[in-house]
Design an enzyme around this catalytic site. Structure first.
Site, PDB file in Angstrom:
ATOM      1  N   LEU A 155       0.825  -1.207   0.000  1.00 49.66           N
ATOM      2  CA  LEU A 155       0.000   0.000   0.000  1.00 49.66           C
ATOM      3  C   LEU A 155       0.858   1.255   0.000  1.00 49.66           C
ATOM      4  CD1 LEU A 155      -2.800   1.317   0.142  1.00 49.66           C
ATOM      5  CD2 LEU A 155      -2.655   1.175   2.641  1.00 49.66           C
ATOM      6  N   HIS A 200     -17.469   0.572   2.149  1.00 47.65           N
ATOM      7  CA  HIS A 200     -17.524   1.381   0.931  1.00 47.65           C
ATOM      8  C   HIS A 200     -18.958   1.701   0.506  1.00 47.65           C
ATOM      9  CE1 HIS A 200     -13.327   0.864   0.728  1.00 47.65           C
ATOM     10  NE2 HIS A 200     -13.286  -0.262   0.070  1.00 47.65           N
ATOM     11  N   HIS A 257     -10.927   4.953   1.093  1.00 47.78           N
ATOM     12  CA  HIS A 257     -10.472   5.668  -0.099  1.00 47.78           C
ATOM     13  C   HIS A 257     -11.612   6.031  -1.039  1.00 47.78           C
ATOM     14  CE1 HIS A 257     -10.481   1.528  -1.744  1.00 47.78           C
ATOM     15  NE2 HIS A 257     -10.675   2.117  -2.913  1.00 47.78           N
TER      16      HIS A 257
END
EC number: 1.1.1.49
Length: 484
Positions: A22, A240, A178
């Site tokens: 990452l 998400h 993200h």
């Protein structure tokens, strides 16, 4: 295009797991792009921390290779890359022991923002938080960034929150998702709350239903061990897709301030109704040609973990009563596609008669690929022969609308990391928000685990199990196509 950028104070950013995938793939390339854009203070420093015994120069050489691999040599300036790499330092450290902590403490500066990115396995979060505190590396102004998963159920999420709270205030904790850093996701709030055109229509009186799709073409790959313990529900829906649903469904906050935005998101989660068994479809990709099955990818022929899930959800409040939200996500689907579709109701009366057909306005927010928005409108088809109606898109892709400036749009990680340095928590999840999401998710998972429900197989390269289409067909609706 000239934009106003909020300045960033000088900082020391420590990346635990600084040699990991990452850090090399997303975090450091993102920081390089912000450096090139002039958003990194002159005396900012980045400190990689991991178990490997490396000198500063060896670490810089490794990150140089990562920049070439993940940004592309043609997009790199040797001069700028050298200047960026000069800001990098490295400390060999043992997250579960005492080695390296004194060296890290000695390296930290006073009177700068101290931020710590936990780019490590979740099992190490507590160990790192404790040692940062015990060795005086962090102070009362420090910030920590943690990656999902934020627990695997309500109990573990509460335990994680308690562990972090023992050493850091909630205002110091940045739980990163993200998806919330994507330009289009943030533009969703601008479209809703910055235009008089949409907000009056953003309710059950005018919206027939809303679809949220996150489709992937890849299988579980090298993540099989993790994924088989999580499945699509824990890996994607609980975080998400939940965040996207919150931004779509939330009430307007009084101000665009971190806690006010997150208060409204929390209300949406708490308003979610329990999901009926008939409103859930779980799937698992089968083998096809050279493509291995899910069972082969996770090396477990008896696994009943889902690689696909579709659900019909309801938000029980005045704004959304009676309007269903359909969400779906899966691996090995036809195309890589993430979008939100707001499907408005039919006009109350058609003056054009049945021959004109059925036409609906649909606002589509594309998260990937080709970020942008499309509003479908109905017009007369050009030419003679009567009033024939046709649907056409009013299309706004960032690449077309912004021209050369589209390449300057920050990627999600670089935007979010710089928000940490600015102390802006708006796009980060709060502890009570995480717990509320798990409180809703746990009973759904417990239900199918108790019944030992097996997911239905689906063909790789498809749109998922046929059963998922029935969630909409039974109410005379259809999923939007997952396009190649």
């Amino acid at each position: 295009m000239v934009s106003r950028v909020i300045p960033v104070d000088p900082f020391d950013l420590v990346i635990f797991g600084g040699t990991g995938d990452l850090a090399r793939r997303k975090i450091l390339p993102g920081l390089y792009r912000r450096f090139v854009a002039g958003q990194m203070p002159e005396d900012a420093r980045i400190i990689g921390a991991a178990r490997s015994d490396l000198a500063d120069e060896s670490y810089r050489a490794d990150i140089r290779e990562a920049l070439v691999e993940f940004i592309g040599k043609g997009k790199l300036s040797e001069e700028q890359m050298a200047a960026f790499l000069s800001r990098l330092h490295y400390v060999a450290i043992d997250a579960t022991g005492e080695s390296g902590w004194k060296a890290l403490a000695a390296l930290m500066r006073e009177n700068v923002v101290r931020a710590f990115y936990f780019s490590v396995a979740p099992g190490l979060f507590g160990e790192l938080a404790e040692r940062l505190h015990a060795h005086g590396v962090a102070n009362s102004e420090s910030r920590i960034v943690i990656e999902k998963p934020f627990g695997r159920d309500l109990e573990s999420a509460r335990e994680l929150n308690r562990t972090l709270a023992a050493h850091f205030d909630e205002t110091q904790i940045y739980r990163i998702d993200h998806y919330l850093g994507k330009e289009t996701v943030q533009n969703l709030m601008a479209v809703r709350f910055g235009n008089v055109l949409f907000e009056p229509l953003w309710n059950s009186q005018y919206v027939d239903h809303i679809q949220i799709t996150v489709a992937e073409t890849v299988g579980v790959g090298g993540r099989g061990g993790y994924y088989d313990r999580s499945g699509a529900m824990r890996d994607m829906v609980q975080n998400h897709l939940m965040q996207l649903l919150c931004l779509i469904a939330m009430e307007p906050p009084a101000r665009f301030e971190p806690d006010e935005v997150r208060d409204e998101k929390l209300k949406v989660i708490r308003a979610l109704e329990p999901v009926e068994r008939d409103d859930i479809v779980r799937g698992q990709y089968a083998a096809k040609g050279k493509i291995a099955s899910y069972h082969a990818d996770v090396d477990d022929d008896d696994s009943i973990t889902e690689s696909f899930i579709a659900m019909k959800l309801h938000v029980s409040n005045w704004r959304w009563a009676g309007t269903p939200f359909y969400v779906r996500t899966g691996k090995r689907l036809r195309a890589r596609q993430s979008e939100i579709a707001v499907v408005f109701k039919d006009a109350p009366h058609s003056i054009f008669g049945a021959a004109a057909g059925r036409h609906r306005n649909i606002l589509t927010i594309r998260l990937q690929p080709n970020e942008g928005m499309t509003l479908g409108v109905t017009i007369k088809e050009p030419g003679p022969g009567g009033m024939r109606l046709v649907d056409v898109p009013l299309d706004m892709s960032f690449a077309d609308a912004l021209g050369p400036d589209a390449d300057e749009i920050p990627e999600a990680y670089e935007r979010l990391v710089m928000d940490v340095m600015r102390g802006n928590q708006t796009l980060f999840m709060r502890g009570d928000e995480v717990e509320a999401a798990w409180a809703w998710t746990d009973p759904i998972i417990e239900g199918w685990e108790r019944r030992e429900d097996a997911p239905v197989p689906y063909e790789p390269g498809s749109s998922g199990p046929e059963e998922s289409a029935m969630l909409l067909h039974r109410e005379n609706r259809r999923w939007r196509e997952i396009r190649e």
